[in-house]
Structure formats: structure tokens, C-alpha cells
Scaffold this motif. Sequence first.
Motif, PDB file in Angstrom:
ATOM      1  N   VAL A 207       8.468   3.193  -5.544  1.00 33.00           N
ATOM      2  CA  VAL A 207       8.833   2.817  -6.949  1.00 33.00           C
ATOM      3  C   VAL A 207       7.623   2.603  -7.937  1.00 33.00           C
ATOM      4  O   VAL A 207       6.213   3.075  -7.453  1.00 33.00           O
ATOM      5  CB  VAL A 207       8.984   0.896  -6.648  1.00 33.00           C
ATOM      6  N   HIS A 208       7.955   2.254  -9.023  1.00 30.78           N
ATOM      7  CA  HIS A 208       6.830   2.206  -9.998  1.00 30.78           C
ATOM      8  C   HIS A 208       6.817   0.766 -10.449  1.00 30.78           C
ATOM      9  O   HIS A 208       8.073   0.270 -10.173  1.00 30.78           O
ATOM     10  CB  HIS A 208       8.063   2.751 -11.930  1.00 30.78           C
TER      11      HIS A 208
ATOM     12  N   PRO B 176      -4.497   0.883  -7.026  1.00 25.36           N
ATOM     13  CA  PRO B 176      -4.753   1.548  -6.763  1.00 25.36           C
ATOM     14  C   PRO B 176      -5.651   2.821  -6.582  1.00 25.36           C
ATOM     15  O   PRO B 176      -5.327   3.641  -6.326  1.00 25.36           O
ATOM     16  CB  PRO B 176      -3.562   2.263  -7.786  1.00 25.36           C
ATOM     17  N   ASN B 177      -6.917   1.782  -5.323  1.00 26.82           N
ATOM     18  CA  ASN B 177      -7.637   2.601  -4.668  1.00 26.82           C
ATOM     19  C   ASN B 177      -7.775   2.282  -3.290  1.00 26.82           C
ATOM     20  O   ASN B 177      -8.399   2.551  -2.612  1.00 26.82           O
ATOM     21  CB  ASN B 177      -9.122   2.340  -5.427  1.00 26.82           C
TER      22      ASN B 177
ATOM     23  N   PRO C 106      -0.580   3.474  -2.502  1.00 29.07           N
ATOM     24  CA  PRO C 106      -0.400   3.901  -4.367  1.00 29.07           C
ATOM     25  C   PRO C 106      -0.339   5.996  -3.915  1.00 29.07           C
ATOM     26  O   PRO C 106      -1.153   6.076  -3.292  1.00 29.07           O
ATOM     27  CB  PRO C 106      -1.777   3.679  -4.578  1.00 29.07           C
ATOM     28  N   MET C 107       0.630   6.353  -4.453  1.00 28.67           N
ATOM     29  CA  MET C 107       0.492   7.481  -4.697  1.00 28.67           C
ATOM     30  C   MET C 107       0.048   8.196  -6.389  1.00 28.67           C
ATOM     31  O   MET C 107       0.942   7.285  -6.815  1.00 28.67           O
ATOM     32  CB  MET C 107       1.950   8.446  -3.852  1.00 28.67           C
ATOM     33  N   ARG C 108       0.145  10.107  -6.307  1.00 30.06           N
ATOM     34  CA  ARG C 108      -0.078   9.578  -7.716  1.00 30.06           C
ATOM     35  C   ARG C 108       1.770  10.104  -7.855  1.00 30.06           C
ATOM     36  O   ARG C 108       1.942  11.011  -7.029  1.00 30.06           O
ATOM     37  CB  ARG C 108      -0.636  11.174  -7.808  1.00 30.06           C
TER      38      ARG C 108
ATOM     39  N   ILE D 139       1.002   6.431 -11.688  1.00 27.49           N
ATOM     40  CA  ILE D 139       1.397   5.636  -9.986  1.00 27.49           C
ATOM     41  C   ILE D 139       2.629   5.533  -9.592  1.00 27.49           C
ATOM     42  O   ILE D 139       3.280   4.315 -10.216  1.00 27.49           O
ATOM     43  CB  ILE D 139      -0.073   5.173  -9.221  1.00 27.49           C
ATOM     44  N   ILE D 140       2.867   5.860  -8.414  1.00 35.37           N
ATOM     45  CA  ILE D 140       3.640   4.978  -7.668  1.00 35.37           C
ATOM     46  C   ILE D 140       3.381   4.557  -6.380  1.00 35.37           C
ATOM     47  O   ILE D 140       3.149   4.327  -5.720  1.00 35.37           O
ATOM     48  CB  ILE D 140       5.109   5.928  -7.487  1.00 35.37           C
ATOM     49  N   TRP D 141       4.390   3.780  -5.892  1.00 40.76           N
ATOM     50  CA  TRP D 141       3.710   3.386  -4.441  1.00 40.76           C
ATOM     51  C   TRP D 141       4.346   2.932  -3.604  1.00 40.76           C
ATOM     52  O   TRP D 141       5.687   3.170  -3.969  1.00 40.76           O
ATOM     53  CB  TRP D 141       3.666   0.908  -4.794  1.00 40.76           C
TER      54      TRP D 141
END
Length: 347
Positions: free
Chosen positions: A185-186, A193-194, A210-212, A219-221
Amino acid sequence: MTDTEALVVGAGPTGLTAACALRLQGVSVRVIDANEAPSRSSRANFMHARGAEVLDRLGALGDLAESAISALTITVHVAGEPVSVVRFGDVGLRTSRPALLAPQSRVEESLRERLADLGTEVEWGTRLEALHQEPDGVDASVSGGSRIRAQWVVGADGAHSTTRKLIGEPFPGTPVADTWLLADVHLDWPLEPNGSYGWLHADGVLGALPMRDPDGPGIIWRLMAYEPGLADTQLTTDEILERLRRILPERTRISDIHVHDATWSSVFRIHRRLANTYRRERVLIAGDAAHIHSPMGGQGMLTGVGDAENLAWKLALVQRGLATPDLLDTYQEERRPLAESVLRTTT
């Protein structure tokens, strides 16, 4: 006549790793996949350090180290408060590569690019339909009425593996837990997001990684929420998002959360299964075709690429006449106990 020395069934991380490793040893390879095109969704999104090292050895890491998020921490919360932080750099792990938070689709893309450099393209829309083994090779019937003659077949076609079924290998096991909601999701919230996050709650565990964003600069989660009782329920993406919008503030105790949309979603049930045998004469299975387990700990891609690298160098030595076929028996001897351990600890 032989069309190829090795036929790899399945173009996921396991199959692509096996194909790259075989090509690096000079073994001719064909890779088939029943899907019409590469998947843009990602059930897996965590590549442990040892898996990143395998990709690096194959020359398939590409820009993953730069584009992925280095997963250096896991922060666990209870009643909204952090109670533990695991920092991977603090546990004495000796590795040339960090763990990476990267969508499975990006890992597959990087492997496909490397495989293309090695002279092999995935044959999409090609479904394995039958196998006939002979002392000197395997005849594979595929969709469209075509046949492929190979010296060896590597089945890396996932949990519902056609390869495994065609060689008559059982896949004993059991469901481990009830259902989970998964969604990429956005969202807007105060967490950075680290690293990844988890919340222990009476209603169930909640996780966020988190991911690119593969389609943009943000970022998307990946959200994972234990939600029992949905085993036979079909939910739309909107219905999954509605449930997550309710679950997030309840379990995290963060009120300022805005979930915008989902790029992928699923209702997922965890199974624990392990094949008895990884090899039937000239056909071998690897990755999810041989074992499936809880995604806790993000070890799915890791075990698959580990299987593939172990199998590929042994298969290459046998095919080149530098080892007897007995060497292939060590593949199961070395990898199946590890799978047993992963199944046990993730459960």
C-alpha cells in the motif's frame, strides 16, 4: 537427440537462480513458465544476506543493493510502545552483503537480465504437461503440443508444482495458522522507512515492511495482519483495504494513518509442507516445489536460491562428466535438513 542439457520449469527466484548458475558452468538451459508474462506482484519481499551473496556470485545482483532498502532493524511493539529492536549489524553476522527489502518481482527482473546476458530467455506461456524418463534423458511434453528433450529437469514451479505431481512425489503437511491479510500500500504515517516493524496484539500480529515503489520514486509498505476466520472468504482489494484501515490504528495505537491505495493484495493461509524426496532419477525439485512454510522471518526466497545454487554446481559437474550422478544425492542430504529446520522454527 537432446534439445537442451537442462530444462528448468518455473521462472521465479529459484528457477532463475538455477538457470543462471548452470549457464555459468557452460550447461545449456531452457527455462519455461506457464505464466504469460513476468509477475508484477510480490508475495516475497525480503532477501537475507546469504541470498544476496548468491546473487552476487552469479553476477545477478545488478542494482538491487542500491535500489532496495537495507533491512537493518526490526522494531517490535506492544501496546503501541517499542519493546525490542533487532539490529542486524549488531549480531556479529559476517557477510559481504546486507539483507535487502526488495520485491520478489525486482529480484526476478535482475535474475532475468543476468540470464539474458548468459544467452537464455524465459519461454513464457509454456506449461509443462507430461514427463517421460529414460536412462539417458527426459521427454517433456509442453503446451501447444511441443516436446522438449532434456538430460535433466529442475522443477522450480512453486507450491502447486506440476513437476512434483508428474513424478508422483507426495507433499505431506498441514495448515499451520489461520488467514492473513497481505497488501502493498501507499500510506502516510509517522514511521520512517529504514527498517521493518511489528506489533503484538490480542487480536493478532501486525507487520509492516517498506520497499521502493517499482512504479515511482516513493515508498510502498507491505502490510501483514493476522485475521482469523477468513479461510473460505473471497475479499476484494477494497474490502482488504477497509479491514486494514480499521486494524492499523487499533493494533499500532497510531491515530495519524492514511492508507491511500494498494498495488497488490491477498488473503493468505500458511501451510507447512515438505517433500519426502527431492530427486526422482533425472528430475529434481527445488524451492517451494520441495518445501513451503510460514513467511515469518522472510526465508522463502533465501531457501529457494540456496537450493538452486547447491543443485546447479553439482548438476553441472555430473553433466560435464567430472562427477558421478551420486553427487546429486548430496543435494537432498544437505538441503532437506535445512528445510526441516526452517519449517520447524518458522512454525
